[in-house]
Design a protein around this motif. Structure first.
Motif, PDB file in Angstrom:
ATOM      1  N   UNK A  47     -21.939 -64.253 -97.304  1.00 44.75           N
ATOM      2  CA  UNK A  47     -20.491 -64.073 -97.364  1.00 44.75           C
ATOM      3  C   UNK A  47     -19.848 -65.185 -96.539  1.00 44.75           C
ATOM      4  N   UNK A  48     -18.952 -65.921 -97.183  1.00 49.71           N
ATOM      5  CA  UNK A  48     -18.271 -67.052 -96.561  1.00 49.71           C
ATOM      6  C   UNK A  48     -16.832 -66.645 -96.251  1.00 49.71           C
ATOM      7  N   UNK A  49     -16.565 -66.330 -94.990  1.00 49.04           N
ATOM      8  CA  UNK A  49     -15.192 -66.015 -94.557  1.00 49.04           C
ATOM      9  C   UNK A  49     -14.500 -67.314 -94.153  1.00 49.04           C
ATOM     10  N   UNK A  50     -13.255 -67.443 -94.532  1.00 48.42           N
ATOM     11  CA  UNK A  50     -12.482 -68.635 -94.190  1.00 48.42           C
ATOM     12  C   UNK A  50     -11.240 -68.261 -93.399  1.00 48.42           C
ATOM     13  N   UNK A  51     -11.107 -68.822 -92.204  1.00 47.23           N
ATOM     14  CA  UNK A  51      -9.908 -68.620 -91.384  1.00 47.23           C
ATOM     15  C   UNK A  51      -8.923 -69.751 -91.679  1.00 47.23           C
ATOM     16  N   UNK A  52      -7.650 -69.392 -91.771  1.00 49.83           N
ATOM     17  CA  UNK A  52      -6.605 -70.376 -92.037  1.00 49.83           C
ATOM     18  C   UNK A  52      -5.365 -70.025 -91.230  1.00 49.83           C
ATOM     19  N   UNK A  95     -17.570 -68.031 -85.425  1.00 54.31           N
ATOM     20  CA  UNK A  95     -18.126 -68.796 -86.542  1.00 54.31           C
ATOM     21  C   UNK A  95     -17.135 -69.838 -87.057  1.00 54.31           C
ATOM     22  N   UNK A  96     -15.855 -69.555 -86.925  1.00 55.76           N
ATOM     23  CA  UNK A  96     -14.819 -70.539 -87.231  1.00 55.76           C
ATOM     24  C   UNK A  96     -13.781 -70.484 -86.124  1.00 55.76           C
ATOM     25  N   UNK A  97     -13.227 -71.653 -85.796  1.00 52.83           N
ATOM     26  CA  UNK A  97     -12.244 -71.739 -84.710  1.00 52.83           C
ATOM     27  C   UNK A  97     -11.056 -72.584 -85.155  1.00 52.83           C
ATOM     28  N   UNK A  98      -9.877 -72.133 -84.764  1.00 59.00           N
ATOM     29  CA  UNK A  98      -8.657 -72.906 -84.998  1.00 59.00           C
ATOM     30  C   UNK A  98      -7.949 -73.039 -83.656  1.00 59.00           C
ATOM     31  N   UNK A 115      -4.663 -65.988 -91.200  1.00 58.39           N
ATOM     32  CA  UNK A 115      -5.227 -65.210 -92.309  1.00 58.39           C
ATOM     33  C   UNK A 115      -6.716 -65.492 -92.434  1.00 58.39           C
ATOM     34  N   UNK A 116      -7.421 -64.576 -93.088  1.00 52.73           N
ATOM     35  CA  UNK A 116      -8.833 -64.765 -93.404  1.00 52.73           C
ATOM     36  C   UNK A 116      -9.058 -64.258 -94.820  1.00 52.73           C
TER      37      UNK A 116
END
Length: 197
Positions: A47-52, A95-98, A115-116
């Motif tokens: 599962x590929x979650x994307x933070x924006x 796992x992802x950072x902004x 959002x994710x």
């Protein structure tokens, strides 16, 4: 000590010492999908979650270039930067950072919506209910202190493929954070973005 946020909760973004924050990191984390073992164990797809982040003017997203995501890692103002895409949730911690440099966000922007979404969720038949130990958090970049945390795993998210987690916004010249926690069935970042036009 970090505040465990609840849906709809609003808090001031301040240092634990009471001073104003300069730079924050929004961290998204989740556990990789458990793979079945044995002769007939079909491997579950990662599962590929994307933070924006959507940088908004008067609360609205007015330009595609104001979306900071895996396909646009840095805002033109250099005030918001995505550190890169994680496709599986592998690894400890975020796992992802902004990174949001609050002092450098141009004055015309009053809100940064976090959002994710799950990449290609409908095509892969995936949803948040399949994800374990998912969270989003905000960290003071000056000292690494976790300020806020919002847990995302649970039955409430079964069937949901995207989520508006929260918003960092200016109010009377101060930065605040509101935990939105609105789950949706949007299948892409562009579908999520359309909600804020």
């Amino acid at each position: 000590m970090a505040v465990n946020l609840k849906k709809g909760q609003k808090v001031d973004l301040r240092k634990s010492s009471g001073g104003e924050l300069k730079k924050v990191m929004v961290g998204l984390g989740w556990d990789p999908v458990e793979q079945k073992r044995g002769w007939f164990g079909m491997g579950a797809q990662d599962i590929d979650c994307d933070a924006s982040v959507f940088l908004c003017q008067d609360g609205r997203l007015v330009d595609e270039k104001d979306i900071v995501a895996f396909f646009n890692l840095k805002h033109k103002s250099k005030s918001v930067r995505h550190t890169g895409d994680n496709l599986t949730g592998e690894g400890e911690g975020d796992d992802e950072e902004i990174i949001i440099d609050l002092q450098s966000v141009p004055p015309e922007y009053d809100k940064a919506i976090v959002v994710v979404n799950i990449y290609q969720a409908k095509e892969r038949k995936q949803h948040f209910g399949l994800i374990k130990n998912a969270f989003i958090r905000i960290v003071d970049m000056d000292n690494g202190e976790e300020l806020l945390r919002y847990d995302l795993s649970g039955d409430a998210y079964d069937g949901m493929t995207a989520m508006v987690f929260g918003e960092v916004y200016r109010h009377n010249g101060k930065w605040k954070f509101g935990a939105v926690g609105q789950a949706t069935t949007d299948n892409s970042i562009s579908e999520l973005a359309a909600r804020f036009r």
